[in-house]
Design a protein around this motif. Structure first.
Motif, PDB file in Angstrom:
ATOM      1  N   GLN A   1      -2.711  -3.320   3.071  1.00 43.40           N
ATOM      2  CA  GLN A   1      -1.306  -3.731   3.037  1.00 43.40           C
ATOM      3  C   GLN A   1      -0.449  -2.735   2.251  1.00 43.40           C
ATOM      4  N   LYS A   2      -1.047  -2.049   1.287  1.00 40.31           N
ATOM      5  CA  LYS A   2      -0.310  -1.094   0.464  1.00 40.31           C
ATOM      6  C   LYS A   2       0.214   0.103   1.263  1.00 40.31           C
ATOM      7  N   TYR A   3      -0.330   0.327   2.461  1.00 35.93           N
ATOM      8  CA  TYR A   3       0.115   1.457   3.279  1.00 35.93           C
ATOM      9  C   TYR A   3       1.226   1.082   4.252  1.00 35.93           C
ATOM     10  N   MET A   4       1.511  -0.197   4.390  1.00 36.37           N
ATOM     11  CA  MET A   4       2.408  -0.656   5.449  1.00 36.37           C
ATOM     12  C   MET A   4       3.825  -0.112   5.337  1.00 36.37           C
ATOM     13  N   ALA A   5       4.395  -0.199   4.166  1.00 38.16           N
ATOM     14  CA  ALA A   5       5.797   0.206   3.991  1.00 38.16           C
ATOM     15  C   ALA A   5       6.007   1.668   4.356  1.00 38.16           C
ATOM     16  N   LYS A   6       5.115   2.530   3.905  1.00 39.38           N
ATOM     17  CA  LYS A   6       5.269   3.956   4.195  1.00 39.38           C
ATOM     18  C   LYS A   6       5.070   4.241   5.672  1.00 39.38           C
ATOM     19  N   MET A   7       4.103   3.554   6.300  1.00 43.32           N
ATOM     20  CA  MET A   7       3.887   3.758   7.734  1.00 43.32           C
ATOM     21  C   MET A   7       5.097   3.337   8.544  1.00 43.32           C
ATOM     22  N   GLU A   8       5.752   2.251   8.131  1.00 39.06           N
ATOM     23  CA  GLU A   8       6.885   1.762   8.896  1.00 39.06           C
ATOM     24  C   GLU A   8       8.129   2.628   8.730  1.00 39.06           C
TER      25      GLU A   8
END
Length: 367
Positions: free
Chosen positions: A187-194
């Motif tokens: 979940q910690k990667y979601m914001a950057k991926m989006e």
């Protein structure tokens, strides 16, 4: 897409006995998803595969309540719905007979004029697999491809991270709805991926990450991309399913070879041995086979570059090609006393620097 048509398209998928293939057949015959529900009995029964049972199920409009609830979630979460007939839907996936009727998408994804490849492999990634994945994506970065994977442990998350580190778009195709994330630790990667890419799924917010969903989502990963790259895989594994689907869709498949004694190279070695995948030593192999054009990504031509920086090995190759050109990659490696696995990467770097160019037949010449 009009709200009414989306409503009816999603409702079709909630009718028992109707999946993506049957739904597309009905829509093609009737002209729209809404027209399917409005069609007379005689017209529907004339469609091959539609009988009395399915006709009766189409008369049960309780499915619209489920759809309205899902659309409320979609609107609240700012999720996009991609209908298979729309321009925003992944182009290659349109040509897959079993491609999803509707995809849910979050993030900031731009498919326009972009190269798409997916990178898959074992969840129990080795240091070799990690390093190869990172280098492959770094070497492909000048061509600005979109990197697609399944956001799972192992090769998947390594590929997504490497894409983000190289400022490339990356898409995670999920086996569940966009109301959750699996595995939770990612979940910690979601914001950057989006921010530069995002997530796609065919599954509703009521769906859980069940085993069969992962197998089903692999067809999206394979179908939407120009090529599938398998980095590491045991003799059996989900990445081999993706590779087989890619072959069925007539996509290029690449596999990274490994030692015969390595457990997580068995799947890749078998793909190569049975001619179901191209052998992949470096980014240069993929670029060559896919015939990707490097010209627009090259730096200023050599005659205009006064301060091109070459490594010792690159200088050796450049001097050799100036005196004897054009030449085959294998011969260059032999005459310059360089290992073949290294020569591909060196030639790609030199090509990006604008000091050599590739010719048909795996020939190279100095500029």
């Amino acid at each position: 897409m009009l709200h009414t048509e989306l409503l009816h398209a999603l409702a079709l998928l909630k009718v028992d006995g109707i999946g993506d293939i049957v739904a597309k057949k009905l829509i093609t015959h009737c002209g729209s998803a809404q027209a399917v529900f409005e069609a007379k009995k005689k017209a529907l029964l004339a469609i091959d595969g539609v009988g009395e049972v399915l006709f009766k199920k189409l008369q049960d409009h309780s499915v619209f309540q489920l759809v309205e609830k899902e659309l409320q979630f979609v609107e609240q979460q700012n999720i996009s719905c991609l209908y298979y007939q729309e321009a925003s839907y992944p182009e290659r996936l349109k040509h897959c007979i079993d491609g999803p009727l509707v995809l849910f998408q979050s993030g900031n994804i731009d498919f326009q004029n972009r190269k798409l490849i997916n990178i898959v492999g074992t969840r129990q990634v080795t240091p070799y697999g990690t390093e190869f994945t990172k280098k492959l994506i770094a070497d492909l970065a000048p061509l600005n491809p979109i990197i697609v994977s399944g956001f799972a442990y192992g090769i998947d998350i390594v590929a997504h991270q490497a894409a983000m580190e190289n400022n490339l778009q990356t898409i995670g195709v999920l086996a569940h709805g966009l109301n959750q994330i699996y595995p939770k630790m990612h979940q910690k990667y979601m914001a950057k991926m989006e921010q530069n890419g995002g997530f796609m799924t065919e599954f509703w917010s009521t769906s859980n990450p069940d085993r069969e969903n992962f197998i089903k989502r692999n067809r999206i990963v394979a179908g939407m991309c120009e090529a599938t790259v398998v980095i590491e895989s045991a003799e059996k594994g989900g990445s081999l399913i993706t590779a087989n689907l890619a072959n069925d869709y007539n996509r290029d498949v690449f596999a990274v070879p490994g030692r015969v004694s390595d457990k997580f190279s068995q799947g890749c070695n078998n793909l190569i041995k049975t001619q179901r995948a191209h052998l992949l030593n470096s980014a240069a192999d993929l670029i060559y086979i896919l015939n990707w054009d490097l010209q627009e990504k090259k730096v200023t031509p050599i005659q205009k570059q006064l301060f091109v920086s070459l490594t010792d090995d690159e200088q050796k190759i450049y001097d050799y090609l100036q005196n004897k050109q054009p030449e085959l990659m294998d011969i260059i490696a032999l005459d310059c006393d360089l290992p073949i696995f290294k020569i591909s990467s060196l030639l790609l770097n030199m090509e990006l620097k604008g000091v050599i160019r590739p010719l048909p037949g795996k020939l190279f010449e100095a500029i």
